[in-house]
Design an enzyme around this catalytic site. Structure first.
Site, PDB file in Angstrom:
ATOM      1  N   ASP A   9       0.880  -1.125  -0.044  1.00 49.37           N
ATOM      2  CA  ASP A   9      -0.002  -0.052   0.074  1.00 49.37           C
ATOM      3  C   ASP A   9       0.812   1.348   0.007  1.00 49.37           C
ATOM      4  O   ASP A   9       1.992   1.159   0.271  1.00 49.37           O
ATOM      5  CB  ASP A   9      -0.878   0.108   1.266  1.00 49.37           C
ATOM      6  N   GLU A  49       0.339  -1.384   5.592  1.00 47.59           N
ATOM      7  CA  GLU A  49       1.483  -1.021   6.316  1.00 47.59           C
ATOM      8  C   GLU A  49       1.185   0.451   7.001  1.00 47.59           C
ATOM      9  O   GLU A  49       1.473   0.955   7.924  1.00 47.59           O
ATOM     10  CB  GLU A  49       2.515  -1.268   5.922  1.00 47.59           C
TER      11      GLU A  49
END
Length: 400
Positions: free
Chosen positions: A91, A171
């Site tokens: 991400d 994350e």
């Protein structure tokens, strides 16, 4: 050890792979993740499926978990059966858009003219067109790991230990390890590839807490607000934010200094909310930051006749103490840097990685640089040579 940083073929593959990745929109959503929706965005599945397909094409045993973790395994071909895990996250941060990324390449003499300093006379910098993130955090790490995977698969003569790779969602929201498939992981040590400048080796990080500060007011018709006893929660929120210490903001701190960061606000007359981050390398300072927030919230609420509620949540802890208990993991990393001709630069992470939480879970996980710079901004850029060196180090950690 077999290094490939000067191998033109693999460096070109690394560049092409990285450009492909940054064009895939995989932005996460912090508020959604905080509601325990995982992954927080559907677009992260696009990145996961891309990596799954690449690993399958390389003949790697791969699976994608129901929570969007991509896990791959490469059997060893030597007498060393102790596996090693490499991790990077899929991400990108939601503070600046990562959609419709348009990578730009800057080379050699042009680098000096545009004030890019990579440590190399002959290099390529990948940056943005100024309208989006690049996504080097952490697609540079993914590219470096995937480069290692392709190298090992296509060079069976290279003797290496068993290798695990895992690419995680969310994350950036602080939830990247919430559903980590520990049952799949065989390794007793791991390495994240999620750092910045060449040479950085990170074995300590912030202690991290989040805070949700809710203020409650009283609504009535604005034309009759004085008589009706209006209490505007938006004004309480504004007063609270303005009262936080100026010398404890991210903008005014560096090195080992902690901070309190206001990350987002929302509100109406009856309820207004601030989302904060608390960061420090020291737990005692985190506790001090909590007291500052609680005191400021109460004083602001009392000033306007409203109410305040503060909820803290732990995100991750400094991995330093547990890393000190696993000196062999760091020693292996030091050897890998040296073999790649990279000078070690020790510095703390002014943030955290999935490895911070994995270390808490009992798998020591230091962090390796990626060659990415100016994270979380429209000025983000990546040095191809530095990214290639990160890949060399990852390869070295697999080789007997």
């Amino acid at each position: 050890m077999n290094l490939i940083s000067d191998n033109k073929e693999y460096k070109e593959k690394l560049l092409n792979r990285f450009i492909k990745y940054v064009k895939i929109w995989s932005e996460s959503d912090g508020p959604v993740a905080d509601k325990e929706i995982f992954p927080s965005t559907e677009c992260q599945w696009d990145m996961a499926r891309t990596l799954e397909a690449e690993l399958k094409d390389l003949g790697v045993e791969v699976q994608v978990t129901p929570y969007c973790y991509v896990y791959g395994f490469i059997p060893g071909n030597s007498d060393d059966d102790e596996s090693v895990l490499f991790m990077a996250h899929m991400d990108t941060v939601d503070e600046v858009t990562g959609q419709n990324v348009n990578p730009q390449l800057i080379k050699n003499e042009e680098l000096k003219a545009k004030n890019y300093s990579t440590g190399y006379e002959d290099d390529t910098v990948i940056t943005t067109d100024g309208t989006t993130l690049l996504g080097g955090d952490d697609k540079a790490g993914i590219a470096a790991i995937m480069n290692m995977v392709e190298y090992l698969v296509k060079h069976p003569e290279v003797k290496h230990r068993p290798v695990e790779v895992m690419f995680s969602p969310d994350e950036e929201t602080g939830h990247g390890m919430d559903h980590v498939p520990l049952e799949l992981i065989k390794s007793k040590r791991a390495y994240t590839v999620d750092g910045s400048d060449e040479g950085e080796m990170e074995t300590e990080c912030f202690n991290a807490w989040g805070a949700a500060v809710d203020f409650y007011g009283k609504a009535c018709h604005t034309g009759d607000a004085k008589k009706g006893g209006m209490v505007n929660a938006n004004l309480i929120l504004a007063d609270f934010i303005s009262s936080l210490p100026l010398d404890m903001r991210p903008e005014t701190t560096e090195h080992y200094q902690g901070f309190i960061a206001v990350m987002g606000t929302s509100g109406s007359i009856e309820k207004a909310t601030a989302e904060l981050l608390l960061r420090s390398f020291n737990i005692e300072e985190i506790n001090k930051e909590k007291r500052i927030i609680e005191k400021a919230a109460k004083e602001a609420a009392d000033k306007f006749g409203g109410k305040a509620e503060v909820i803290f949540n732990q995100q991750y802890l400094n991995m330093k103490d547990k890393m000190n208990q696993a000196p062999q993991v760091v020693a292996e990393l030091e050897k890998a840097y040296t073999a790649a001709g990279v000078k070690i630069v020790r510095k703390p992470i002014r943030g955290g990685t999935d490895g911070s939480r994995l270390t808490e879970m009992g798998i020591p996980t230091p962090n390796i640089f990626t060659g990415a710079h100016q994270y979380h901004s429209r000025e983000e850029w990546v040095s191809l040579n530095q990214m290639a060196k990160a890949s060399d180090i990852v390869i070295n950690l697999t080789i007997n």
